[in-house]
Design a protein around this motif. Sequence first.
Motif, PDB file in Angstrom:
ATOM      1  N   SER A   9       0.689  -0.982  -0.352  1.00 13.35           N
ATOM      2  CA  SER A   9      -0.513   0.152  -0.366  1.00 13.35           C
ATOM      3  C   SER A   9       0.685   0.815   0.168  1.00 13.35           C
ATOM      4  O   SER A   9       1.638   1.265   0.445  1.00 13.35           O
ATOM      5  N   ARG A  11      -0.484   3.514   1.099  1.00 16.54           N
ATOM      6  CA  ARG A  11      -0.356   4.308   2.657  1.00 16.54           C
ATOM      7  C   ARG A  11       0.114   4.426   3.526  1.00 16.54           C
ATOM      8  O   ARG A  11      -0.214   2.924   4.184  1.00 16.54           O
ATOM      9  N   ASN A  15      -4.562   0.511   6.596  1.00 16.84           N
ATOM     10  CA  ASN A  15      -5.472  -0.765   7.202  1.00 16.84           C
ATOM     11  C   ASN A  15      -4.327  -1.888   6.120  1.00 16.84           C
ATOM     12  O   ASN A  15      -4.416  -3.130   7.605  1.00 16.84           O
ATOM     13  N   THR A  16      -3.791  -2.532   5.240  1.00 13.22           N
ATOM     14  CA  THR A  16      -3.084  -3.043   4.828  1.00 13.22           C
ATOM     15  C   THR A  16      -1.747  -3.238   5.855  1.00 13.22           C
ATOM     16  O   THR A  16      -2.020  -4.596   6.129  1.00 13.22           O
ATOM     17  N   VAL A  84      -6.923  -3.147  -2.060  1.00 14.77           N
ATOM     18  CA  VAL A  84      -7.856  -3.042  -3.532  1.00 14.77           C
ATOM     19  C   VAL A  84      -8.348  -2.128  -4.185  1.00 14.77           C
ATOM     20  O   VAL A  84      -9.039  -1.344  -3.729  1.00 14.77           O
ATOM     21  N   PHE A  87     -10.423  -3.089  -8.118  1.00 14.38           N
ATOM     22  CA  PHE A  87     -10.664  -4.839  -8.263  1.00 14.38           C
ATOM     23  C   PHE A  87      -9.229  -6.153  -8.257  1.00 14.38           C
ATOM     24  O   PHE A  87      -9.447  -7.099  -9.047  1.00 14.38           O
ATOM     25  N   ALA A 122     -12.560  -1.741   0.070  1.00 19.43           N
ATOM     26  CA  ALA A 122     -13.452  -0.423   0.766  1.00 19.43           C
ATOM     27  C   ALA A 122     -14.704  -1.602   0.881  1.00 19.43           C
ATOM     28  O   ALA A 122     -16.292  -1.583   1.505  1.00 19.43           O
ATOM     29  N   SER A 123     -15.208  -2.212  -0.007  1.00 19.08           N
ATOM     30  CA  SER A 123     -16.361  -2.878  -0.641  1.00 19.08           C
ATOM     31  C   SER A 123     -15.891  -4.263  -2.079  1.00 19.08           C
ATOM     32  O   SER A 123     -16.414  -4.961  -0.272  1.00 19.08           O
ATOM     33  N   LEU A 124     -16.153  -4.056  -2.768  1.00 22.62           N
ATOM     34  CA  LEU A 124     -15.893  -5.410  -4.072  1.00 22.62           C
ATOM     35  C   LEU A 124     -14.610  -5.308  -4.370  1.00 22.62           C
ATOM     36  O   LEU A 124     -13.811  -3.986  -4.651  1.00 22.62           O
ATOM     37  N   ALA A 152     -12.766  -2.426   5.000  1.00 22.10           N
ATOM     38  CA  ALA A 152     -12.003  -1.102   5.343  1.00 22.10           C
ATOM     39  C   ALA A 152     -12.122   0.046   4.757  1.00 22.10           C
ATOM     40  O   ALA A 152     -11.226  -0.182   3.161  1.00 22.10           O
TER      41      ALA A 152
HETATM   42  C1  LIG Z   1      -7.248   3.936  -6.175  1.00 25.23           C
HETATM   43  C2  LIG Z   1      -7.993   3.750  -5.480  1.00 25.23           C
HETATM   44  C3  LIG Z   1      -8.875   2.815  -6.005  1.00 25.23           C
HETATM   45  C4  LIG Z   1      -9.803   1.690  -4.451  1.00 25.23           C
HETATM   46  N1  LIG Z   1     -10.142   0.700  -4.949  1.00 25.23           N
HETATM   47  C5  LIG Z   1     -10.865   0.175  -4.837  1.00 25.23           C
HETATM   48  C6  LIG Z   1     -11.811  -1.010  -5.426  1.00 25.23           C
HETATM   49  O1  LIG Z   1     -11.840  -1.478  -6.649  1.00 25.23           O
HETATM   50  N2  LIG Z   1     -12.297  -1.934  -4.227  1.00 25.23           N
HETATM   51  C7  LIG Z   1     -12.931  -1.056  -3.055  1.00 25.23           C
HETATM   52  O2  LIG Z   1     -13.490  -1.961  -2.077  1.00 25.23           O
HETATM   53  N3  LIG Z   1     -11.747  -0.480  -2.162  1.00 25.23           N
HETATM   54  C8  LIG Z   1     -11.329  -0.301  -3.173  1.00 25.23           C
HETATM   55  N4  LIG Z   1     -10.469   1.200  -2.887  1.00 25.23           N
HETATM   56  C9  LIG Z   1     -10.766   1.746  -1.243  1.00 25.23           C
HETATM   57  C10 LIG Z   1      -8.717   0.885  -0.342  1.00 25.23           C
HETATM   58  O3  LIG Z   1      -9.221  -0.390  -0.917  1.00 25.23           O
HETATM   59  C11 LIG Z   1      -8.926   1.038   1.181  1.00 25.23           C
HETATM   60  O4  LIG Z   1      -9.211   2.498   1.113  1.00 25.23           O
HETATM   61  C12 LIG Z   1      -8.383   0.494   1.212  1.00 25.23           C
HETATM   62  O5  LIG Z   1      -8.561   0.079   3.394  1.00 25.23           O
HETATM   63  C13 LIG Z   1      -7.211   0.825   1.811  1.00 25.23           C
HETATM   64  O6  LIG Z   1      -5.766   0.000   2.387  1.00 25.23           O
HETATM   65  P1  LIG Z   1      -4.584   1.021   3.236  1.00 25.23           P
HETATM   66  O7  LIG Z   1      -4.639   1.741   4.426  1.00 25.23           O
HETATM   67  O8  LIG Z   1      -4.072  -0.095   3.415  1.00 25.23           O
HETATM   68  O9  LIG Z   1      -3.921   1.632   1.695  1.00 25.23           O
HETATM   69  C14 LIG Z   1      -9.666   2.335  -3.452  1.00 25.23           C
HETATM   70  C15 LIG Z   1      -9.075   2.755  -2.924  1.00 25.23           C
HETATM   71  C16 LIG Z   1      -8.258   3.908  -4.244  1.00 25.23           C
HETATM   72  C17 LIG Z   1      -6.666   4.940  -3.443  1.00 25.23           C
END
Ligand SMILES: Cc1cc2nc3c(=O)[nH]c(=O)nc-3n(C[C@H](O)[C@H](O)[C@H](O)COP(=O)(O)O)c2cc1C
Length: 214
Positions: A9, A11, A15-16, A84, A87, A122-124, A152
């Motif tokens: 990630s 970030r 969360n990861t 994610v 997707f 966050a979802s899918l 999350a």
């Molecule tokens: C560019 C971008 C694309 C994302 N695409 C998806 C997605 O396709 N599906 C989903 O469930 N979340 C998506 N998310 C949400 C992230 O997966 C989510 O915020 C996650 O907790 C981030 O993890 P991190 O804190 O380790 O970076 C996306 C976020 C970003 C910034």
Amino acid sequence: MKVAGIVCSPRKGGNTEIMVQEALNGAKAQGAETELLTICDKDIRPCDGCLACLKTGKCHIKDDVPAIYDSLLQADGIVWGTPVYFFSATAQAKMLIDRSYYIYANNNRLANKVCGVISVGASLGNAGVWNLFSTFFSVHHMFSTDFVYGYARDKGTIRRDRHAMKAAAELGRQIVLMVRQNLRYPEEYDIAIYRFVKREYGIDNCVSRDRFGD
Ligand SMILES: Cc1cc2nc3c(=O)[nH]c(=O)nc-3n(C[C@H](O)[C@H](O)[C@H](O)COP(=O)(O)O)c2cc1C
């Protein structure tokens, strides 16, 4: 025994990272030495497809990827973590995967590592991550354990996903128990079958060459 976790990630402290750290805590509780690696503070460049590594066994790109793989190669077990993004895994995760070609070309040194995957969305889209990593593991002859995912969006909120946090810790424990099984691919299958068929039977896998014999 060493278990490493690589967080793909961008970030920092996200969360990861929280889930991967939880998996490492689970591994540590079973007696493993652990190491957390992150990509957010690293210079990671894409594979440029030069294919020189097939001859030299080395990658000519001067960035932080070889150091990351040096650490991962010292581990018996590896937790691969990614959020994610659209997707699938992040671009950084995919770049790391692509850049592993030089290791594959140089005695397949990731073979027999016991690997787990963690993804947070966050979802899918968690399943898309699994699809990517399962093919990566297969090509390198790494052993796959369970796939663990959480839900999350905002930084740190994965801690509220009780299932994800528990599953991450269990994944770390499972990896240690799997490493203790000392699983090994048979020596004759030292490379993936698609390369094996070329070596043993002289039939190339590449569609543009002689896969179809014409
Ligand atoms: C560019 C971008 C694309 C994302 N695409 C998806 C997605 O396709 N599906 C989903 O469930 N979340 C998506 N998310 C949400 C992230 O997966 C989510 O915020 C996650 O907790 C981030 O993890 P991190 O804190 O380790 O970076 C996306 C976020 C970003 C910034």
